[in-house]
Design an enzyme around this catalytic site. Structure first.
Site, mmCIF file in Angstrom:
data_model
loop_
_atom_site.group_PDB
_atom_site.id
_atom_site.type_symbol
_atom_site.label_atom_id
_atom_site.label_comp_id
_atom_site.label_asym_id
_atom_site.label_seq_id
_atom_site.Cartn_x
_atom_site.Cartn_y
_atom_site.Cartn_z
ATOM 1 N N ARG A 229 0.819 -1.163 0.059
ATOM 2 C CA ARG A 229 0.333 0.233 -0.058
ATOM 3 C C ARG A 229 0.897 1.448 0.102
ATOM 4 O O ARG A 229 1.878 1.683 0.685
ATOM 5 C CB ARG A 229 -0.737 -0.026 0.752
ATOM 6 N N HIS A 277 -1.470 1.042 -9.539
ATOM 7 C CA HIS A 277 -2.164 -0.241 -8.583
ATOM 8 C C HIS A 277 -3.234 -1.303 -9.402
ATOM 9 O O HIS A 277 -4.065 -1.799 -9.335
ATOM 10 C CB HIS A 277 -3.665 0.660 -7.637
HETATM 11 P P1 NDP Z 1 -1.756 -12.057 4.081
HETATM 12 O O1 NDP Z 1 -2.669 -11.214 4.540
HETATM 13 O O2 NDP Z 1 -1.615 -13.409 3.591
HETATM 14 O O3 NDP Z 1 -0.579 -11.943 4.205
HETATM 15 C C1 NDP Z 1 0.511 -10.440 5.229
HETATM 16 C C2 NDP Z 1 1.577 -11.188 5.908
HETATM 17 O O4 NDP Z 1 1.768 -9.627 6.410
HETATM 18 C C3 NDP Z 1 2.027 -11.942 6.349
HETATM 19 O O5 NDP Z 1 2.991 -12.941 5.892
HETATM 20 C C4 NDP Z 1 1.822 -11.802 7.721
HETATM 21 O O6 NDP Z 1 2.892 -12.146 8.723
HETATM 22 C C5 NDP Z 1 2.684 -10.384 7.620
HETATM 23 N N1 NDP Z 1 2.280 -9.177 8.476
HETATM 24 C C6 NDP Z 1 1.208 -8.241 8.120
HETATM 25 N N2 NDP Z 1 1.862 -7.631 9.977
HETATM 26 C C7 NDP Z 1 3.008 -8.000 9.896
HETATM 27 C C8 NDP Z 1 3.841 -7.052 10.466
HETATM 28 N N3 NDP Z 1 3.518 -6.231 11.556
HETATM 29 N N4 NDP Z 1 4.867 -7.616 10.756
HETATM 30 C C9 NDP Z 1 5.541 -8.320 10.494
HETATM 31 N N5 NDP Z 1 4.830 -9.180 9.328
HETATM 32 C C10 NDP Z 1 3.770 -9.114 8.933
HETATM 33 O O7 NDP Z 1 -1.955 -10.500 2.601
HETATM 34 P P2 NDP Z 1 -1.696 -11.101 1.204
HETATM 35 O O8 NDP Z 1 -0.367 -11.430 1.056
HETATM 36 O O9 NDP Z 1 -2.914 -11.800 0.759
HETATM 37 O O10 NDP Z 1 -1.743 -9.781 0.691
HETATM 38 C C11 NDP Z 1 -0.752 -9.014 1.167
HETATM 39 C C12 NDP Z 1 -1.488 -7.087 1.340
HETATM 40 O O11 NDP Z 1 -0.894 -7.183 -0.336
HETATM 41 C C13 NDP Z 1 -2.413 -6.706 1.006
HETATM 42 O O12 NDP Z 1 -3.137 -6.884 1.795
HETATM 43 C C14 NDP Z 1 -2.619 -5.586 -0.075
HETATM 44 O O13 NDP Z 1 -2.632 -4.704 0.881
HETATM 45 C C15 NDP Z 1 -1.859 -6.321 -0.958
HETATM 46 N N6 NDP Z 1 -2.049 -6.417 -2.245
HETATM 47 C C16 NDP Z 1 -1.464 -5.287 -2.737
HETATM 48 C C17 NDP Z 1 -2.428 -5.152 -4.832
HETATM 49 C C18 NDP Z 1 -1.559 -4.427 -5.489
HETATM 50 O O14 NDP Z 1 -2.080 -4.565 -6.482
HETATM 51 N N7 NDP Z 1 -1.116 -3.930 -5.638
HETATM 52 C C19 NDP Z 1 -3.263 -6.755 -5.023
HETATM 53 C C20 NDP Z 1 -3.390 -7.423 -4.130
HETATM 54 C C21 NDP Z 1 -2.537 -7.312 -2.038
HETATM 55 P P3 NDP Z 1 1.714 -13.613 9.484
HETATM 56 O O15 NDP Z 1 2.234 -14.673 8.717
HETATM 57 O O16 NDP Z 1 2.886 -14.804 9.886
HETATM 58 O O17 NDP Z 1 0.130 -13.371 9.829
HETATM 59 C C1 OXD Z 2 -5.992 -6.337 -3.459
HETATM 60 C C2 OXD Z 2 -5.698 -4.900 -4.577
HETATM 61 O O1 OXD Z 2 -6.650 -5.608 -2.132
HETATM 62 O O2 OXD Z 2 -6.127 -5.315 -5.197
HETATM 63 O O3 OXD Z 2 -6.477 -7.082 -3.558
HETATM 64 O O4 OXD Z 2 -5.108 -4.278 -3.602
#
Ligand code: NDP
Ligand code: OXD
Length: 314
Positions: A229, A277
């Site tokens: 983000r 995005h």
């Molecule tokens: P998940 O919830 O599956 O994974 C999040 C990961 O971040 C986990 O490994 C989690 O750790 C880790 N995490 C969260 N908080 C912390 C912290 N404070 N310190 C260290 N690690 C942390 O999310 P997704 O992989 O599905 O998606 C991730 C993000 O990608 C979304 O929230 C979104 O913002 C972004 N996104 C962007 C897109 C784009 O087109 N640009 C499209 C889709 C998503 P743990 O595994 O230990 O819980």
């Molecule tokens: C998502 C994105 O969070 O597209 O899926 O950013």
């Protein structure tokens, strides 16, 4: 009872049609956005499919039983402080989304690794200049966020022969990927990363994580890829590190303010690649089946799937 769709960015009618194809008896109402009235009595809505709702919209639905996000990230929904916390919130976890994100990460890692920025500059100047190759094993790619998206991208990078390190809250076991976890291991993680990829969710803990101090812990010449983000980045700190040649460059897909305003320095910065995005998008045909599954579970009073924990924000 009906399902409400609200989104300022997706084609709401397309999503509504795809939902109706799967569930012909589902009453789907599309909210046309700010300035438009609710498409029905708010008491008739029991489910909602949502992206960036106006503050108070969800709280105004007295019979809401569950909310589904359009994407993987739910920060755009939880940003509304009046979100009714007793209403479960589901997110998208989809192989197509993970595949799209892995393509994006691999594409931009390879662009850096194969020195495309320098070669495009040389082409513009009609300069034929051989650049010494670097073996993939000499580059370490660090992925912040080893969840549904980060883990898949990490595996693809391992296949290319890169050193891959991941950082998450909890320890992970992924073949070929060194796992760092928690705040105490963050500095050690950063010190390895020639490329730093952000695939974190936006939460109070991760906001502003790409800041001057953390950038200074990366090896000189590192490259940043942010598809998490925009608010993960302290923009002035990133620009400072690029302008002082501490960083080689950055690929940015997400921004604090979207669309990126016309006079933003990222647009024209010689070391920055901007994408709108679209690193990975939810495709209705792929994602609607999992929303339908949750609708059916909701109707049957069964536990919903892919629910986020509002207390941690993802
Ligand atoms: P998940 O919830 O599956 O994974 C999040 C990961 O971040 C986990 O490994 C989690 O750790 C880790 N995490 C969260 N908080 C912390 C912290 N404070 N310190 C260290 N690690 C942390 O999310 P997704 O992989 O599905 O998606 C991730 C993000 O990608 C979304 O929230 C979104 O913002 C972004 N996104 C962007 C897109 C784009 O087109 N640009 C499209 C889709 C998503 P743990 O595994 O230990 O819980
Ligand atoms: C998502 C994105 O969070 O597209 O899926 O950013």
């Amino acid at each position: 009872m009906a399902l409400l769709i609200y989104t300022p960015v997706h084609d709401a009618e397309d999503w509504a049609d795809t939902l109706r194809e799967h569930l012909p008896d589902l009453d789907v109402r599309v909210h046309r956005g700010p300035g438009h009235a609710m498409p029905c009595d708010p008491a008739e809505i029991d489910m909602a499919l949502i992206w960036k709702p106006p503050a108070g919209l969800l709280a105004s639905l007295p019979n809401l039983k569950f909310v589904h996000g359009f994407g993987a990230g739910v920060d755009n929904i939880l940003a509304d402080k009046s979100y009714p916390r007793h209403v479960p919130l589901a997110r998208v976890v989809d192989a197509g989304l993970a595949n799209g994100m892995a393509e994006y990460v691999v594409l931009h890692v390879l662009r850096f690794h194969r020195q495309m920025q320098a070669m495009q500059f040389n082409q513009r100047n009609k300069t034929w200049k051989w650049l010494p190759p670097v073996d993939a094993s000499e580059r370490t790619v660090g992925i912040m966020g080893m969840g549904a998206l980060g883990a898949v991208a990490a595996k693809r990078l391992v296949d290319f022969g890169f050193q891959v390190v991941g950082w998450s809250r909890r320890l992970k076991a992924i073949d070929g990927v060194a796992s760092f976890h928690g705040e105490e291991q963050f500095e050690g993680f950063l010190r390895h990363c020639n490329l730093l990829v952000c695939l974190l969710p936006l939460t109070p803990e991760t906001r502003g994580i790409i800041c001057r101090r953390n950038l200074s812990l990366l090896p000189r010449g590192a490259y940043i890829i942010n598809a998490g983000r925009g608010d993960h980045v302290v923009e002035a700190d990133l620009l400072h590190a690029l302008d002082n040649d501490y960083l080689s460059g950055a690929t940015l897909d997400v921004f604090a303010e979207e669309p990126l305003r016309e006079d933003h320095p990222f647009w024209t910065h010689p070391k920055v690649t901007v994408t709108p995005h679209n690193a990975a998008d939810s495709i209705p045909a792929l994602v609607v089946p999992q929303i339908v599954e949750n609708i059916q579970r909701c109707r049957a009073g069964k536990p919903l799937l892919r629910i986020v924990d509002p207390a941690v924000g993802y």
